[in-house]
Structures are given as structure tokens and as C-alpha cells.
Scaffold this active site. Structure first.
Site, PDB file in Angstrom:
ATOM      1  N   SER A 139      19.742-104.436  23.671  1.00  0.00           N
ATOM      2  CA  SER A 139      19.718-105.127  24.970  1.00  0.00           C
ATOM      3  C   SER A 139      20.744-106.233  25.134  1.00  0.00           C
ATOM      4  O   SER A 139      20.867-106.769  26.241  1.00  0.00           O
ATOM      5  CB  SER A 139      18.330-105.718  25.223  1.00  0.00           C
ATOM      6  OG  SER A 139      17.441-104.697  25.554  1.00  0.00           O
ATOM      7  N   PHE A 159       8.475 -94.345  23.723  1.00  0.00           N
ATOM      8  CA  PHE A 159       8.409 -94.776  22.318  1.00  0.00           C
ATOM      9  C   PHE A 159       7.016 -95.237  21.913  1.00  0.00           C
ATOM     10  O   PHE A 159       6.859 -96.080  21.041  1.00  0.00           O
ATOM     11  CB  PHE A 159       9.469 -95.857  22.060  1.00  0.00           C
ATOM     12  CG  PHE A 159      10.868 -95.384  22.342  1.00  0.00           C
ATOM     13  CD1 PHE A 159      11.345 -94.207  21.763  1.00  0.00           C
ATOM     14  CD2 PHE A 159      11.703 -96.074  23.203  1.00  0.00           C
ATOM     15  CE1 PHE A 159      12.637 -93.738  22.031  1.00  0.00           C
ATOM     16  CE2 PHE A 159      12.992 -95.624  23.473  1.00  0.00           C
ATOM     17  CZ  PHE A 159      13.457 -94.451  22.890  1.00  0.00           C
ATOM     18  N   THR A 209       6.623 -94.217  17.553  1.00  0.00           N
ATOM     19  CA  THR A 209       7.981 -94.698  17.333  1.00  0.00           C
ATOM     20  C   THR A 209       8.955 -93.612  16.851  1.00  0.00           C
ATOM     21  O   THR A 209       9.962 -93.340  17.524  1.00  0.00           O
ATOM     22  CB  THR A 209       7.966 -95.875  16.338  1.00  0.00           C
ATOM     23  OG1 THR A 209       7.084 -96.873  16.857  1.00  0.00           O
ATOM     24  CG2 THR A 209       9.356 -96.451  16.134  1.00  0.00           C
ATOM     25  N   SER A 216      11.894-105.088  31.729  1.00  0.00           N
ATOM     26  CA  SER A 216      11.906-103.625  31.849  1.00  0.00           C
ATOM     27  C   SER A 216      13.325-103.087  31.754  1.00  0.00           C
ATOM     28  O   SER A 216      14.224-103.502  32.497  1.00  0.00           O
ATOM     29  CB  SER A 216      11.292-103.235  33.200  1.00  0.00           C
ATOM     30  OG  SER A 216      11.445-101.853  33.431  1.00  0.00           O
ATOM     31  N   ASN A 217      13.502-102.125  30.845  1.00  0.00           N
ATOM     32  CA  ASN A 217      14.806-101.472  30.728  1.00  0.00           C
ATOM     33  C   ASN A 217      15.225-100.803  32.031  1.00  0.00           C
ATOM     34  O   ASN A 217      16.412-100.658  32.317  1.00  0.00           O
ATOM     35  CB  ASN A 217      14.759-100.433  29.607  1.00  0.00           C
ATOM     36  CG  ASN A 217      14.717-101.089  28.247  1.00  0.00           C
ATOM     37  OD1 ASN A 217      15.548-101.932  27.921  1.00  0.00           O
ATOM     38  ND2 ASN A 217      13.735-100.715  27.434  1.00  0.00           N
ATOM     39  N   ARG A 235      19.259-114.589  28.199  1.00  0.00           N
ATOM     40  CA  ARG A 235      18.072-115.277  27.692  1.00  0.00           C
ATOM     41  C   ARG A 235      18.437-116.710  27.300  1.00  0.00           C
ATOM     42  O   ARG A 235      19.564-116.964  26.859  1.00  0.00           O
ATOM     43  CB  ARG A 235      17.555-114.589  26.420  1.00  0.00           C
ATOM     44  CG  ARG A 235      16.852-113.271  26.644  1.00  0.00           C
ATOM     45  CD  ARG A 235      16.178-112.840  25.336  1.00  0.00           C
ATOM     46  NE  ARG A 235      15.675-111.480  25.381  1.00  0.00           N
ATOM     47  CZ  ARG A 235      14.530-111.112  25.951  1.00  0.00           C
ATOM     48  NH1 ARG A 235      13.772-112.002  26.557  1.00  0.00           N
ATOM     49  NH2 ARG A 235      14.143-109.856  25.927  1.00  0.00           N
ATOM     50  N   THR A 250      18.829-110.928  22.991  1.00  0.00           N
ATOM     51  CA  THR A 250      18.316-110.251  21.805  1.00  0.00           C
ATOM     52  C   THR A 250      18.497-108.757  22.018  1.00  0.00           C
ATOM     53  O   THR A 250      18.718-108.312  23.147  1.00  0.00           O
ATOM     54  CB  THR A 250      16.822-110.562  21.632  1.00  0.00           C
ATOM     55  OG1 THR A 250      16.174-110.340  22.902  1.00  0.00           O
ATOM     56  CG2 THR A 250      16.597-111.988  21.196  1.00  0.00           C
ATOM     57  N   SER A 259      14.050-101.853  12.340  1.00  0.00           N
ATOM     58  CA  SER A 259      13.333-102.142  13.589  1.00  0.00           C
ATOM     59  C   SER A 259      11.926-101.584  13.487  1.00  0.00           C
ATOM     60  O   SER A 259      11.549-101.036  12.452  1.00  0.00           O
ATOM     61  CB  SER A 259      14.067-101.549  14.798  1.00  0.00           C
ATOM     62  OG  SER A 259      14.011-100.142  14.751  1.00  0.00           O
ATOM     63  N   ASN A 260      11.182-101.720  14.588  1.00  0.00           N
ATOM     64  CA  ASN A 260       9.746-101.421  14.589  1.00  0.00           C
ATOM     65  C   ASN A 260       9.041-102.204  13.483  1.00  0.00           C
ATOM     66  O   ASN A 260       8.144-101.715  12.822  1.00  0.00           O
ATOM     67  CB  ASN A 260       9.476 -99.919  14.448  1.00  0.00           C
ATOM     68  CG  ASN A 260       8.059 -99.572  14.866  1.00  0.00           C
ATOM     69  OD1 ASN A 260       7.542-100.143  15.824  1.00  0.00           O
ATOM     70  ND2 ASN A 260       7.419 -98.676  14.150  1.00  0.00           N
TER      71      ASN A 260
HETATM   72  C1  REX Z   1      13.037 -99.365  22.274  1.00  0.00           C
HETATM   73  C2  REX Z   1      12.130 -98.958  21.152  1.00  0.00           C
HETATM   74  C3  REX Z   1      13.280-100.847  22.351  1.00  0.00           C
HETATM   75  C4  REX Z   1      12.451 -99.563  19.810  1.00  0.00           C
HETATM   76  C5  REX Z   1      13.956-101.306  23.626  1.00  0.00           C
HETATM   77  N1  REX Z   1      15.163-101.818  23.469  1.00  0.00           N
HETATM   78  O1  REX Z   1      13.430-101.251  24.725  1.00  0.00           O
HETATM   79  C6  REX Z   1      15.906-102.491  24.498  1.00  0.00           C
HETATM   80  C7  REX Z   1      16.048-103.901  23.973  1.00  0.00           C
HETATM   81  C8  REX Z   1      17.207-101.797  24.738  1.00  0.00           C
HETATM   82  O2  REX Z   1      16.884-104.209  23.174  1.00  0.00           O
HETATM   83  N2  REX Z   1      15.012-104.717  24.285  1.00  0.00           N
HETATM   84  C9  REX Z   1      14.631-105.848  23.489  1.00  0.00           C
HETATM   85  C10 REX Z   1      11.534 -99.128  18.694  1.00  0.00           C
HETATM   86  C11 REX Z   1      13.178-106.172  23.754  1.00  0.00           C
HETATM   87  C12 REX Z   1      15.369-107.121  23.737  1.00  0.00           C
HETATM   88  O3  REX Z   1      15.699-107.469  24.876  1.00  0.00           O
HETATM   89  O4  REX Z   1      15.553-107.831  22.752  1.00  0.00           O
HETATM   90  N3  REX Z   1      10.169 -99.503  18.931  1.00  0.00           N
HETATM   91  C13 REX Z   1      12.022 -99.772  17.406  1.00  0.00           C
HETATM   92  C14 REX Z   1       9.209 -98.597  19.155  1.00  0.00           C
HETATM   93  C15 REX Z   1       7.819 -99.157  19.320  1.00  0.00           C
HETATM   94  O5  REX Z   1       9.450 -97.422  19.213  1.00  0.00           O
HETATM   95  N4  REX Z   1       6.813 -98.142  19.332  1.00  0.00           N
HETATM   96  O6  REX Z   1      11.563-100.893  17.102  1.00  0.00           O
HETATM   97  O7  REX Z   1      12.908 -99.183  16.781  1.00  0.00           O
END
Ligand code: REX
Length: 402
Positions: free
Chosen positions: A89, A147, A150, A187-188, A314, A328, A355-356
Site C-alpha cells: 500500500s 484473503f 490467507t 479499503s483497497n 498516513r 505502510t 506477512s500474515n
Molecule cells: C492483503 C492480504 C493485504 C495480505 C492488503 N494489502 O490489503 C494492501 C496494503 C495493499 O498494503 N494494506 C495495508 C495477507 C493494510 C497497509 O496500508 O499497510 N493477509 C498477508 C491475509 C489475511 O491474507 N488473511 O498478510 O500476507
């Protein structure tokens, strides 16, 4: 004038440029960065499951490159702070810069309905461009469903190529989370809509927009947007996502299209380039002052006000009172923090290649404290808990987003 000497090398790799620092050029009134603090945090991230971690701090004329662990566990390659990775992100700030340049050019109005600029209207005409940029549209985040599980979720999309519209349709199949403007709801979908909007208004693909408006002008040679290509070129860190069943081995998630994110998260970069990007942004080198002021007008998004969101940006208020600006990122296999001071004089990027694993993400936030406040958050658990670090926006349906 004094000369900074190389820091004590504990475990891991610490590379400090030995450069002249004049008092006048002494960056900010902040305490000096704590290299030992960064290292302690990185080791804690590893103790909690990250194969490796890297941090680069650029402070005035000094730079600090700190890395531990592995960039590639199979090949047993050591991590170093120059390696490229998926920034997730953090891409949202790049997309915002493109959009704000269009605003400055008079081609997009922040307070106009997004539907004025889209090929297919969103279900609610009241959603403005500003609502998208500030995560206040109420559009459901389709990645919640995608996801939920995961690794199976990831494997189902790792080689897929989506159109923006396909992703938007996944979102609008759900009821909105709030009325437009009524609440912050990360939200993405917002930044996928913005990608579609930019391409529709200009007729130019996002890859070209990023290249011509940001990568080339700033000389970001390690930054790219290669969607839907799945590989990372050059020297890079491999990414390892943790399964929901934490007894299973980590899954190498390096190669993927990131088509599920595109303009919400598919940029590849490295720490030097991200530091340069954010310093240039807050210094007014990418968007004119009125648009920069809009981006940096922060609204608190957590209870104690230590975390805030502007437009694609942010804010984090740290224990020493300073607020830093950046983003982030979470993409399978990589957690990223990229932040700079309001004057751009000190910037820091950290990445852990897993991650996760919310603990690693929370721990890694401690590099902000070490870099900007000069503290060791591992030794000082009070600091580690400040700055809202217990709150991360790691995606998961069961995680409440604020
Ligand atoms: C997708 C799943 C995470 C990751 C996501 N990423 O929405 C966007 C982003 C692009 O960077 N957002 C974060 C997965 C919040 C930000 O702004 O810092 N998690 C993982 C899962 C959970 O699949 N069930 O952690 O690899």
C-alpha cells in the site's frame, strides 16, 4: 564540522556512510537515530518469524543501512538494505501523487463526484474523489473476501490478471460500510477506483503515469510497476507469507501479478528510493503546495490520535512528539514502513520479508521510534506500546479496521 564515524556493528549488517555533517546541515532537532534500537527491533521481528529485515535511514547527509537475516532462505542469501521488494500500500501514495498532479492541472476536482470521471458509475453518486483518497467512500474492501483464507486466497490470485472493473464489481456486490464521507474505512477498492479514474481521464496506463510523473523525474532507478509481470528483477528480497495454520512452513510468495491490488499496491521499490520519494513529496517536488497541503491534512483514525490519514498519506505521532508522514504496506511476504519528517530531512524505510504475522508488523513499527526518536523500543517497552503500535491495519475480516 564533525565527522560521523561508523557505528558499532553488532549482529547483522550495519553500514553507515561516513560523511561530513555540519551543525547547520544537522537535519532536524530530533535526537539522532538509534542504530542499536533498529537492530534490536529487526532481531525481534526475526524472533517472531521474519526470515529477515532491512532498514535505511537518510538523515541530512548521513545514511544508515541496517539489515539482518535472509533475503532468500533456500539459497541462504543474506539480507541487505539495498534490496528491492513489493511495497504494497505504499503504492497508494504514488497513485495519490499522480492524481494530485491531475488536480493541479485542472483535470480532476477533488470534491466532484467520482462518477464524473469513471467509465462505469459507482452505485452512489455522492462519492467524491476526496472520499476515495481519504478512505471515506464506504466502498467495501473486496480483499476481505479474497484473503479470508490467507494462503489459498493468495494462490487463487497469484497468477490472475484482473481489470479494475472486475475488482470494483467484487466490492459493489456488497453493501457499503458507511455513507459517503461519514466514516474512515480503509479499503483497497478506493485506490483501484482511482487507478481506473486516472486511466479513464488521461487515456494513459498507470505504469506510464508512475514512470513519467514520478520514477523518471526523481531518478528512482530501483522503483517499478510491472503489472502483470510476476518477477522482481535486480537485487531483491524474497517474500514469505505465513499460513493461517502457523505450524506449517512459510510459503514463498515472491512471484505474483499483484493484479488484485494494482494501483492500490503493486509498486516494487527499495529503501533508498522510498526515502527519496517521501522526502521529495513533503519538500514540494512532486505536487504543488496547495495539493501537498491537502495530502498532509491529517484526520485521526485511532482512539488516541497517534495515527492519522490525509489523502493517500498516513501520519504517525511518535513518543518524542514528532509526527512522521508516509505509508505502510502489506503484500504477501512483505511488511513495509516508509515515513519521513514534515520537512523531509529524515526518512526511514523498513521491511520485513514475511506477512500474515501481525506481531512482526507491530514489532517492525518500532523502527520508527528508533529512527526518529533515537530510542530502543525493545529495551523500553513503554515506548514500544506508544505510537498506537498495537493497532495495525493488517487485512483480515476478523480484524476491526479503524
Ligand atoms: C492483503 C492480504 C493485504 C495480505 C492488503 N494489502 O490489503 C494492501 C496494503 C495493499 O498494503 N494494506 C495495508 C495477507 C493494510 C497497509 O496500508 O499497510 N493477509 C498477508 C491475509 C489475511 O491474507 N488473511 O498478510 O500476507
Amino acid at each position: 564540522m564533525r565527522i560521523k564515524n561508523a557505528g558499532v556493528v553488532l549482529a547483522g549488517t550495519v553500514v553507515m556512510a561516513a560523511v561530513a555533517v555540519t551543525p547547520a546541515g544537522a537535519t532536524t532537532s530530533l535526537p539522532g537515530p538509534s542504530v542499536t534500537g533498529v537492530l534490536a527491533v529487526q532481531k525481534q521481528a526475526m524472533a517472531n518469524g521474519a526470515p529477515g529485515a532491512l532498514t535505511r535511514i537518510d538523515s541530512g547527509a548521513s545514511s544508515y543501512r541496517i539489515a539482518v537475516g535472509k533475503a532468500d532462505t533456500a539459497a541462504d542469501t543474506a539480507m541487505d538494505a539495498d534490496r528491492r521488494f513489493r511495497v504494497g500500500s505504499v503504492s497508494k501514495t504514488f497513485t495519490t501523487v499522480v492524481l494530485m498532479q491531475l488536480v493541479a492541472e485542472g483535470r480532476v476536482d477533488l470534491d466532484a463526484p467520482a462518477n464524473d470521471y469513471l467509465p462505469k458509475p459507482l452505485p452512489d453518486d455522492r462519492i467524491t474523489v476526496r472520499h476515495l483518497l481519504s478512505h471515506r467512500s464506504g466502498l467495501w474492501d473486496y480483499t476481505n473476501d479474497m484473503f479470508y483464507h490467507t494462503v489459498p486466497g493468495f494462490e487463487a490470485v497469484r497468477n490472475k490478471v484482473f481489470t479494475f472493473q472486475e475488482l470494483i464489481d467484487l466490492s459493489t456486490a456488497h453493501q457499503p460500510t458507511n455513507q459517503p464521507g461519514a466514516a474512515y474505512s480503509y479499503s483497497n477498492t478506493n485506490f483501484v477506483v482511482l487507478g481506473q479514474l486516472i486511466e479513464h481521464v488521461t487515456g494513459v496506463p498507470m505504469a506510464t503515469q508512475y514512470e513519467q510523473r514520478i520514477f523518471q523525474p526523481l531518478g528512482l532507478k530501483n522503483t517499478s510497476y510491472v503489472h502483470p509481470q510476476t518477477t522482481i528483477t535486480g537485487s531483491y528480497a524474497r517474500g514469505y507469507v505465513r499460513d493461517d495454520d502457523t505450524t506449517l512452513p512459510l510459503v514463498d510468495s515472491t512471484e505474483q501479478t499483484v493484479s488484485w491490488a494494482q494501483s492500490a499496491g503493486a509498486v516494487i521499490s527499495n529503501s533508498a528510493d522510498l526515502n527519496r520519494f517521501f522526502a521529495a513529496l513533503v519538500s514540494g517536488k512532486l505536487v504543488p503546495q496547495p495539493q501537498l497541503r491537502e495530502m498532509m491534512s491529517m484526520v485521526p483514525v485511532n482512539a488516541d490520535g497517534t495515527q492519522s490519514y490525509g489523502l493517500g498519506l498516513r501520519g504517525r505521532k511518535l513518543s518524542c512528539g514528532v509526527t512522521v508522514y508516509g505509508h505502510t504496506g502489506t503484500v504477501q511476504g512483505y511488511y513495509t514502513y516508509a515515513f519521513t519528517t514534515a520537512d523531509g530531512n529524515r526518512s526511514m524505510t523498513s521491511m520485513a520479508n514475511t506477512s500474515n504475522n501481525g506481531t512482526v508488523n507491530t514489532v517492525l513499527a518500532g523502527t520508527l521510534e528508533a529512527a526518529f526518536c533515537g530510542v530502543d523500543p525493545v529495551k523500553n517497552s513503554k515506548v514500544a506500546r506508544s505510537g498506537g503500535e498495537a493497532f495495525t491495519e493488517d487485512i483480515a475480516p476478523q480484524v476491526v479496521r479503524h
